[in-house]
Enzyme design. Structure first.
Site, PDB file in Angstrom:
ATOM      1  N   LYS A  32       0.833  -1.211   0.000  1.00  0.00           N
ATOM      2  CA  LYS A  32       0.000   0.000   0.000  1.00  0.00           C
ATOM      3  C   LYS A  32       0.868   1.262   0.000  1.00  0.00           C
ATOM      4  CE  LYS A  32      -2.144  -1.130   3.819  1.00  0.00           C
ATOM      5  NZ  LYS A  32      -1.557  -2.462   4.036  1.00  0.00           N
ATOM      6  N   THR A  33       1.809   1.289   0.911  1.00  0.00           N
ATOM      7  CA  THR A  33       2.659   2.472   1.012  1.00  0.00           C
ATOM      8  C   THR A  33       3.491   2.623  -0.259  1.00  0.00           C
ATOM      9  OG1 THR A  33       2.702   2.153   3.399  1.00  0.00           O
ATOM     10  CG2 THR A  33       4.362   3.621   2.490  1.00  0.00           C
ATOM     11  N   ASP A 219      -2.238   7.762   3.867  1.00  0.00           N
ATOM     12  CA  ASP A 219      -1.795   6.410   4.255  1.00  0.00           C
ATOM     13  C   ASP A 219      -2.394   6.082   5.629  1.00  0.00           C
ATOM     14  OD1 ASP A 219      -0.497   3.998   4.152  1.00  0.00           O
ATOM     15  OD2 ASP A 219       1.543   4.798   4.288  1.00  0.00           O
ATOM     16  N   GLU A 220      -2.487   4.807   5.961  1.00  0.00           N
ATOM     17  CA  GLU A 220      -3.007   4.363   7.265  1.00  0.00           C
ATOM     18  C   GLU A 220      -4.360   5.024   7.568  1.00  0.00           C
ATOM     19  OE1 GLU A 220      -1.353   2.053   8.898  1.00  0.00           O
ATOM     20  OE2 GLU A 220       0.756   2.240   8.326  1.00  0.00           O
ATOM     21  N   GLN A 250      -5.920  -3.466  10.661  1.00  0.00           N
ATOM     22  CA  GLN A 250      -4.823  -2.849  11.403  1.00  0.00           C
ATOM     23  C   GLN A 250      -5.256  -1.595  12.155  1.00  0.00           C
ATOM     24  OE1 GLN A 250      -0.748  -2.877   9.603  1.00  0.00           O
ATOM     25  NE2 GLN A 250      -1.825  -3.537   7.780  1.00  0.00           N
ATOM     26  N   ARG A 603       4.756  -7.633  11.005  1.00  0.00           N
ATOM     27  CA  ARG A 603       5.995  -6.839  10.864  1.00  0.00           C
ATOM     28  C   ARG A 603       7.153  -7.732  10.442  1.00  0.00           C
ATOM     29  NH1 ARG A 603       3.922  -3.142   9.309  1.00  0.00           N
ATOM     30  NH2 ARG A 603       2.111  -4.459   9.470  1.00  0.00           N
TER      31      ARG A 603
HETATM   32  N1  LIG Z   1       5.300  -5.450  -6.439  1.00  0.00           N
HETATM   33  C1  LIG Z   1       6.238  -5.620  -5.529  1.00  0.00           C
HETATM   34  N2  LIG Z   1       7.384  -6.289  -5.800  1.00  0.00           N
HETATM   35  C2  LIG Z   1       8.330  -6.476  -4.873  1.00  0.00           C
HETATM   36  N3  LIG Z   1       8.273  -6.027  -3.616  1.00  0.00           N
HETATM   37  C3  LIG Z   1       7.158  -5.348  -3.258  1.00  0.00           C
HETATM   38  C4  LIG Z   1       6.102  -5.119  -4.183  1.00  0.00           C
HETATM   39  N4  LIG Z   1       5.139  -4.413  -3.532  1.00  0.00           N
HETATM   40  C5  LIG Z   1       5.590  -4.225  -2.266  1.00  0.00           C
HETATM   41  N5  LIG Z   1       6.799  -4.792  -2.092  1.00  0.00           N
HETATM   42  C6  LIG Z   1       7.596  -4.798  -0.840  1.00  0.00           C
HETATM   43  O1  LIG Z   1       6.808  -5.391   0.180  1.00  0.00           O
HETATM   44  C7  LIG Z   1       7.042  -4.775   1.431  1.00  0.00           C
HETATM   45  C8  LIG Z   1       5.759  -4.235   1.997  1.00  0.00           C
HETATM   46  O2  LIG Z   1       5.320  -3.113   1.245  1.00  0.00           O
HETATM   47  P1  LIG Z   1       4.598  -1.867   1.939  1.00  0.00           P
HETATM   48  O3  LIG Z   1       5.328  -1.471   3.155  1.00  0.00           O
HETATM   49  O4  LIG Z   1       4.334  -0.868   0.884  1.00  0.00           O
HETATM   50  O5  LIG Z   1       3.248  -2.595   2.359  1.00  0.00           O
HETATM   51  P2  LIG Z   1       2.006  -2.003   3.141  1.00  0.00           P
HETATM   52  O6  LIG Z   1       0.802  -2.593   2.506  1.00  0.00           O
HETATM   53  O7  LIG Z   1       2.095  -0.533   3.201  1.00  0.00           O
HETATM   54  O8  LIG Z   1       2.221  -2.660   4.583  1.00  0.00           O
HETATM   55  P3  LIG Z   1       1.589  -2.205   5.984  1.00  0.00           P
HETATM   56  O9  LIG Z   1       0.159  -2.666   5.958  1.00  0.00           O
HETATM   57  O10 LIG Z   1       2.360  -2.954   6.998  1.00  0.00           O
HETATM   58  O11 LIG Z   1       1.706  -0.717   6.073  1.00  0.00           O
HETATM   59  C9  LIG Z   1       8.074  -3.699   1.187  1.00  0.00           C
HETATM   60  O12 LIG Z   1       9.346  -4.212   1.478  1.00  0.00           O
HETATM   61  C10 LIG Z   1       7.916  -3.409  -0.307  1.00  0.00           C
HETATM   62  O13 LIG Z   1       9.083  -2.899  -0.875  1.00  0.00           O
HETATM   63 MG   LIG Z   2       2.221   0.809   4.833  1.00  0.00          MG
END
Ligand SMILES: Nc1ncnc2c1ncn2[C@@H]1O[C@H](COP(=O)(O)OP(=O)(O)OP(=O)(O)O)[C@@H](O)[C@H]1O
Ligand SMILES: [Mg+2]
Length: 738
Positions: A32-33, A219-220, A250, A603
């Site tokens: 997402k981020t 975000d969040e 979350q 995490r």
């Molecule tokens: N398409 C992709 N290919 C490879 N790595 C990815 C891809 N998308 C995300 N990642 C990696 O996966 C991990 C999680 O991504 P991110 O932190 O953006 O997730 P999130 O959904 O924001 O998580 P959270 O819910 O914990 O905030 C990071 O290390 C990111 O670089």
């Molecule tokens: Mg995130």
């Protein structure tokens, strides 16, 4: 297109869908981020949107900084013009421009919890209310809840008519707000509330920002409260290009007013919203992800999500039972050392998470023993230390002379012969003539009335006047050094020459280097900018990945972060889930704890350890708690039970049955005199002054006083809804609450 390379089709869709309302609802670690960052880069590079037309809201300043860096890498220059910030930083920027329209001036001070408490105490004194009936933290919590719901003091007063207790609270809220205004100060909740107010009463200001921010991202989003939601809605109501990302699983800030409805009702609130679900997790191993899914599945009323990953199966989850918290800490320390020696890991690959800050001390002790470098987030914060607050007090007065609270803090620090009587007199005078304390002492004629103190007051006012001129010159570091020298603050500490004073001097040096750092790195350094930075730092902002150290923090702070190895400690009923959530028998409270557990588990990238201790001494009390229900919710095939676990107790048996929390009694050492104690065979109570206790009818309250009374104790307890009560401890069956 380089920007969408390396994204999966759903992520790509989320990046390309730049127009209209978009909700990205997705589980942990699904990118997402990452999508938000790419989206900003895409808007600038492919759609030629000017960077300053973009607003991105993140949860911490650290996240904001990271996002800016990542955008920088993706698009090169221009990224500094995007507004990437927390809700609070963005609102402070807005208020600095236009807050004079709603009765403050732009040099306002931001009050922290300590300042808020002092102000509430002043209010109670003035209103002649007893602190026992209206405990400061409780009153503050109540006011905060109102502000998060955008209920002003006068609205609250209207709603409270006829309810005796609420009417009193309304009086406190009103006076507190009046004092904030006359001090030209805002508390944390005001920062959002006042921005919304500014937008509502001054549509031209709102319009300016509506025009400016063509693209808004949050975000969040699951952790926004009503005031933040309203703010976003107002800002986005012209262009409608609002993209929010979040995960209902979350949502962990319900207790702070966050409203999970904001995410669940997005489609209703924003017509034609496009909803995109991301289901592939890139962060964790299959085992870790399955564990997270298995735990969160026990919550009702969630939007169902099927999170999967192509990552490897990975190690089983290591579940450890230990005898007590020291064995637990020892296990964590040994395991880290072992992984580093045998697997070539680095300290920074490890995070140790816990439910409350109080749990960190024992872990720290064992880390020190094993010479493991660590960073602790939380605990007593740097900016809350006395010497730092004193210096900041000076800076605040220089910047905002209306700030009576800060002025009273420093007027006689170091001692310059201005006593409480004089302060009281000046205060009474200033209040009669509706002027600030500083204006009163700056006026020669007024000051001359204060007899022998007049010259001292005048000297102090002149000193501040000189600092005000120096502040214009720009260097915050020089200003801090001048204050230290000319007030004699540093000299006094040097003369003291104790361990404590030496530590204070070290902290002051740390503040000087922070100021130097600020002078060098800020775009336009100013005293106001420095104070703002200091007021808005969150603990988590001090976490620096470049540091090769194990990180210790609460589960709440860990949101949004990831680590190869994660330990969650203290998985015991009454600790995590918390005692309050267990005894309240409120399913919502337990569900929020479960979401926190889901945040913790997700995490971890490679390996997860779950630890619980059979007994734990916390805040001077030994507890024997059962293993947490969250462990029992894990499928057996995902866990390995480590050696130290005593098989005599099967950690997975019978955990779902109602859990009982046992406390051992510690001798009460408060109000009872020694003579009383020695003459009595009475069993000591399990609580002392300041503890929370539960009463069958009145609920949970704070113990204010305990008196020995023959075979029992007379205890004074303040209950939020019922006020102060005198009760016989055993008769009333008061129970300690953790
Ligand atoms: N398409 C992709 N290919 C490879 N790595 C990815 C891809 N998308 C995300 N990642 C990696 O996966 C991990 C999680 O991504 P991110 O932190 O953006 O997730 P999130 O959904 O924001 O998580 P959270 O819910 O914990 O905030 C990071 O290390 C990111 O670089
Ligand atoms: Mg995130």
């Amino acid at each position: 297109m380089r920007l969408v390379e390396g994204l999966n089709p759903k992520q790509k869709e989320a990046v390309l869908q730049t127009e209209g309302p978009v909700l990205i609802l997705a589980g942990a670690g699904s990118g997402k981020t990452r999508v938000l960052t790419h989206r900003i880069a895409y808007l600038i590079q492919e759609k030629n949107i000017l960077p300053w037309k973009i607003l991105a809201i993140t949860f911490t300043n650290k996240a904001a900084k990271e996002m800016r860096e990542r955008v920088d890498q993706l698009v090169g220059k221009g990224a500094e013009e995007i507004w990437v910030s927390t809700f609070h930083s963005a609102c402070v920027k807005i208020l600095r421009r236009d807050i004079d329209k709603i009765g403050y001036n732009r040099y306002f001070t931001i009050y922290d919890t300590g300042d808020q408490k002092s102000l509430i105490k002043e209010c109670l004194k003035e209103l002649n209310y007893n602190e026992k009936n209206y405990p400061v933290s409780y009153v503050l919590g109540e006011i905060s809840n109102q502000k998060n719901e955008l209920v002003s003091a006068s609205d609250y007063e209207k709603n409270s008519a006829g309810d005796f207790r609420k009417e009193k609270l309304a009086n406190i809220y009103k006076l507190y707000q009046k004092k904030l205004e006359s001090n030209n100060a805002l508390d944390f909740d005001d920062i959002i509330f006042k921005t919304v107010e500014l937008f509502i009463y001054h549509p031209e200001v709102l319009e300016y920002y509506q025009n400016r921010f063509e693209y808004i991202m949050v975000d969040e989003y699951q952790d926004t409260n009503t005031a933040q939601y309203k703010l976003v809605k107002l800002l986005a109501s012209k262009h409608h290009n609002l993209c929010v990302v979040g995960d209902d699983d979350q949502s962990i800030y319900g207790w702070r007013g966050a409203n999970i409805r904001n995410i669940l009702d997005f489609e209703k609130d924003f017509k034609n919203a496009k909803v995109i679900k991301l289901e592939q997790n890139y962060r964790s191993t299959k085992v870790i992800l399955d564990a997270a899914n298995a735990v969160i599945k026990n919550n009702f009323g969630r939007k169902s999500k099927a999170l999967w990953t192509e990552n490897e199966q990975g190690d089983l989850i290591d579940v450890r039972e230990t005898d007590n918290e020291h064995d637990e800490a020892e296990f964590v320390a040994n395991e880290i050392v072992k992984q580093i020696e045998e697997e070539g890991r680095e300290y920074k690959d490890f995070a140790v998470l816990y439910r409350t800050n109080a749990q960190s001390r024992v872990l720290e002790e064992h880390f020190i023993k094993h010479a493991i470098p660590y960073r602790l987030l939380g605990g007593v914060r740097f900016y809350e230390r006395k010497e730092i607050k004193d210096l900041l007090g000076y800076l605040r007065v220089i910047q905002n002379p209306s700030d009576d609270l800060s002025l009273k803090r420093i007027i006689n620090v170091p001692k310059r012969g201005i006593g409480d009587t004089t302060i009281g007199k000046v205060e009474a005078f200033a209040s009669d003539y509706d002027m600030s304390f500083f204006d009163a002492i700056r006026d020669v004629e007024i000051v001359s009335q204060f007899g022998r103190s007049a010259s001292k007051l005048k000297k102090f006012a002149d000193l501040i006047g000189v600092f005000q001129v120096e502040a214009q010159a720009g260097s915050v570091m020089e200003l801090v050094e001048n204050i230290l020298e000319r007030t004699g603050y540093l000299k006094e500490l040097e003369n003291e020459n104790t361990e404590e004073s030496k530590e204070r001097i070290q902290n002051i040096k740390e503040l000087i280097s922070k100021a130097a750092d600020y002078d060098q790195n800020a775009e336009e350094p100013s005293l106001e900018g420095f104070l703002e930075e200091v007021s808005l730092v969150a603990d988590i902002d001090n976490y620096n990945e470049a540091n090769n150290a194990v990180v210790l923090m609460t589960l709440h702070s860990a949101k949004g972060l990831e680590f190869p190895y994660v330990f969650i400690t203290g998985l015991e009923e009454g600790i995590f889930p918390s005692y309050m959530s267990v005894v309240s028998e409120n399913e919502d409270a337990v569900e929020e704890e479960r979401r926190l557990c889901y945040v913790g588990i997700t995490r971890a990238r490679q390996k997860l350890y779950l630890c619980y201790a059979k007994s734990r001494m916390l805040r001077g009390l030994t507890q024997y708690n059962r293993c947490s229900r969250f462990i029992s919710e894990l499928p057996k095939d995902l866990i390995s039970i480590g050696n130290k676990v005593k098989k005599a107790v099967d950690p997975l048996a019978g955990i779902r049955s109602r859990n009982k929390v046992l406390h051992t009694y510690t001798p009460y050492q408060g109000a009872v005199s020694k003579a009383d104690n020695s003459s009595s065979e009475n069993t000591p109570l399990e609580f002392e002054c300041g503890d929370l206790v539960k009463h069958i009818k009145f609920g949970v309250g704070t113990v204010e006083d305990i008196r020995y009374a023959g075979a029992d104790y007379e205890v004074t307890v303040t209950f939020p809804k019922f006020g102060s009560k005198k009760l016989m401890a055993r008769l009333a069956k008061l129970k300690l609450v953790q």
